[in-house]
Design an enzyme around this catalytic site. Sequence first.
Site, PDB file in Angstrom:
ATOM      1  N   SER A 256      -8.622  -7.168  -3.667  1.00  0.00           N
ATOM      2  CA  SER A 256      -7.571  -7.750  -2.829  1.00  0.00           C
ATOM      3  C   SER A 256      -6.206  -7.223  -3.281  1.00  0.00           C
ATOM      4  O   SER A 256      -6.110  -6.481  -4.258  1.00  0.00           O
ATOM      5  CB  SER A 256      -7.599  -9.275  -2.940  1.00  0.00           C
ATOM      6  OG  SER A 256      -6.976  -9.655  -4.158  1.00  0.00           O
ATOM      7  N   LYS A 257      -5.192  -7.673  -2.557  1.00  0.00           N
ATOM      8  CA  LYS A 257      -3.820  -7.235  -2.857  1.00  0.00           C
ATOM      9  C   LYS A 257      -3.423  -7.555  -4.290  1.00  0.00           C
ATOM     10  O   LYS A 257      -2.568  -6.900  -4.865  1.00  0.00           O
ATOM     11  CB  LYS A 257      -2.842  -7.964  -1.929  1.00  0.00           C
ATOM     12  CG  LYS A 257      -2.738  -7.309  -0.587  1.00  0.00           C
ATOM     13  CD  LYS A 257      -1.633  -7.950   0.237  1.00  0.00           C
ATOM     14  CE  LYS A 257      -1.733  -7.437   1.639  1.00  0.00           C
ATOM     15  NZ  LYS A 257      -1.438  -8.362   2.670  1.00  0.00           N
ATOM     16  N   ARG A 258      -4.027  -8.597  -4.852  1.00  0.00           N
ATOM     17  CA  ARG A 258      -3.663  -8.995  -6.211  1.00  0.00           C
ATOM     18  C   ARG A 258      -4.219  -8.010  -7.246  1.00  0.00           C
ATOM     19  O   ARG A 258      -3.700  -7.891  -8.341  1.00  0.00           O
ATOM     20  CB  ARG A 258      -4.181 -10.400  -6.511  1.00  0.00           C
ATOM     21  CG  ARG A 258      -3.127 -11.485  -6.252  1.00  0.00           C
ATOM     22  CD  ARG A 258      -3.755 -12.854  -6.280  1.00  0.00           C
ATOM     23  NE  ARG A 258      -4.589 -13.042  -5.092  1.00  0.00           N
ATOM     24  CZ  ARG A 258      -5.878 -13.346  -5.107  1.00  0.00           C
ATOM     25  NH1 ARG A 258      -6.506 -13.494  -6.239  1.00  0.00           N
ATOM     26  NH2 ARG A 258      -6.560 -13.498  -3.980  1.00  0.00           N
ATOM     27  N   ASP A 259      -5.267  -7.312  -6.872  1.00  0.00           N
ATOM     28  CA  ASP A 259      -5.930  -6.439  -7.839  1.00  0.00           C
ATOM     29  C   ASP A 259      -5.350  -5.027  -7.877  1.00  0.00           C
ATOM     30  O   ASP A 259      -5.396  -4.367  -8.899  1.00  0.00           O
ATOM     31  CB  ASP A 259      -7.431  -6.310  -7.505  1.00  0.00           C
ATOM     32  CG  ASP A 259      -8.095  -7.658  -7.377  1.00  0.00           C
ATOM     33  OD1 ASP A 259      -7.969  -8.451  -8.316  1.00  0.00           O
ATOM     34  OD2 ASP A 259      -8.740  -7.922  -6.339  1.00  0.00           O
ATOM     35  N   ALA A 260      -4.846  -4.576  -6.731  1.00  0.00           N
ATOM     36  CA  ALA A 260      -4.399  -3.177  -6.678  1.00  0.00           C
ATOM     37  C   ALA A 260      -3.340  -3.045  -5.594  1.00  0.00           C
ATOM     38  O   ALA A 260      -3.305  -3.832  -4.654  1.00  0.00           O
ATOM     39  CB  ALA A 260      -5.585  -2.273  -6.346  1.00  0.00           C
TER      40      ALA A 260
END
Length: 513
Positions: A256-260
């Site tokens: 998700s956006k939080r990871d990459a």
Amino acid sequence: MIHSTPRLRFAPSPTGPLHLGGARTAMYNWAAARALGGTFLLRIEDTDQARSTEASLRIILAGLRWLGIDWDEGPEQGGDYGPYFQMQRLHLYREAADRLLAEGHAYLCYCTPEEIEVGRKELEALKAGFSGYNRRCRSLSSEQRAAFERDGRKPNVRFKMPDARVMQVHDLVRGHVEVNTKELDDWVMLRPDGVPLYNFACVVDDIGMQITHVVRGEEHFLNGIKQRLLFEALGAECPLYAHIPLILNMEGKKLSKRDADTNMLDYRDKGFPAEAVFNYIALLGWGFSGDRDVFTRAEMVGAFKIEGIGKSGSKFDEEKLRWMCGEYVRHWTPAEFVQRARPWLADAVPTAAFTTHAAWLQNALACYQERVAILNELAAKVGWLFADPAMDEAAAKNLVKDPASKQWLAAYAEHLQNSNLPPSWPADRQGVDDVVHLPTKKDATAAACAFWTPSAIEHDCRAFTETLGVKFGHFVHPVRAALTGTDKGPGLFDVLFLLGKDTCVRRLRTAAT
Ligand code: GLU
């Protein structure tokens, strides 16, 4: 094989930026095309007109270029199999749809979305396992069709799926797979406005562009089944498919956006070296060799095989990406490091340092080559080279750890005042920085220099601490604090060498008060 020349494509929808998954798909198709001596093309799947934008297209193309993924045919490149934008190929979809209708592989469907939903609910209630479109329009009489037309209804074109055909398919990554078509709907190929849906446009174009291999995300695996049937209906041989596993986060969940970062250009703008990002992405599902993770684009092309892509989902590991960046940064020449870091240093480094003091700057930045992986980390670290720094907490502690530190600093300042330390930047240091390349453990040029080099400074410093009766190991901490405002950074004698006499003396005196 169907065609003698391998032809592969990346087919992005310009509805958002180029993200990690897209970049990997593009790269694997590119690498396979290059490895097979074939052609790599870009096809823009812009049929979702509400969400497709010119801006997204620009970002996707720039992202690919940044990664060094070049295309032989496609936007800004042209080619013999164009147009390469689906919205410019509507006539081709119309023709193919007419042919499929005429040959009984497709039919006109007049159902409204509400009617489709009612039909779906009815099927659901039967609990027979299938709850898609109820195929009502498959068997319309010509009178019924005419009646719908009179009502002003505009038909979709639907593909007729076989009832319960067991398909044995071979996927280059997943191997042998069996799928029963009874789970698959009669799907819409073409809308009344003549705009095709993905599966249909994709097949018409893969045929028209003579695509031989398709590497794409596993979310398209079932689409691949529908597409195989369509190739069959159109009398064309389908490409070899490779459906590759998703990229997961470290917990094994969907990325998700939080990871990459979701836009490859964000990595560019932060100063991740493109070659390192390329190298890292290549490893998200493929391996160069058991014992080597760092390789060039050319080495990848030399070794790449679609069949070598792994079956299990790979995890995006930000830490490994950073490590990879560091590997690349470390191997640049000092001159290359300055040149590549420059865009991130515009606010932190005076222009003159790049021009009239290039050798000095190169020496200074070389001290950081082992210490940064991402170029935007550099600016915050180099401020002490240009302005007297504020003291951070760790440095402030080091300054007062020994009650006598301030006296040592004052004494060292007096000692250096009469020393052979080079002049301080921005005074002319030619002849000094030209011959000394930092970071220096032992500089052989010391003897030949009119000024002290780092080795000479160290030698002198050790002797000085002895006369002072202070342990060398204790002495260096407050000196570093006074000169750089931190407890980290380059070797202390590189620091003294770079700062030069006036600056060192001034900072030592200030800290001593
Ligand atoms: N436009 C599709 C996507 O971005 C392409 C899929 C395919 O390669 O067939 O997912």
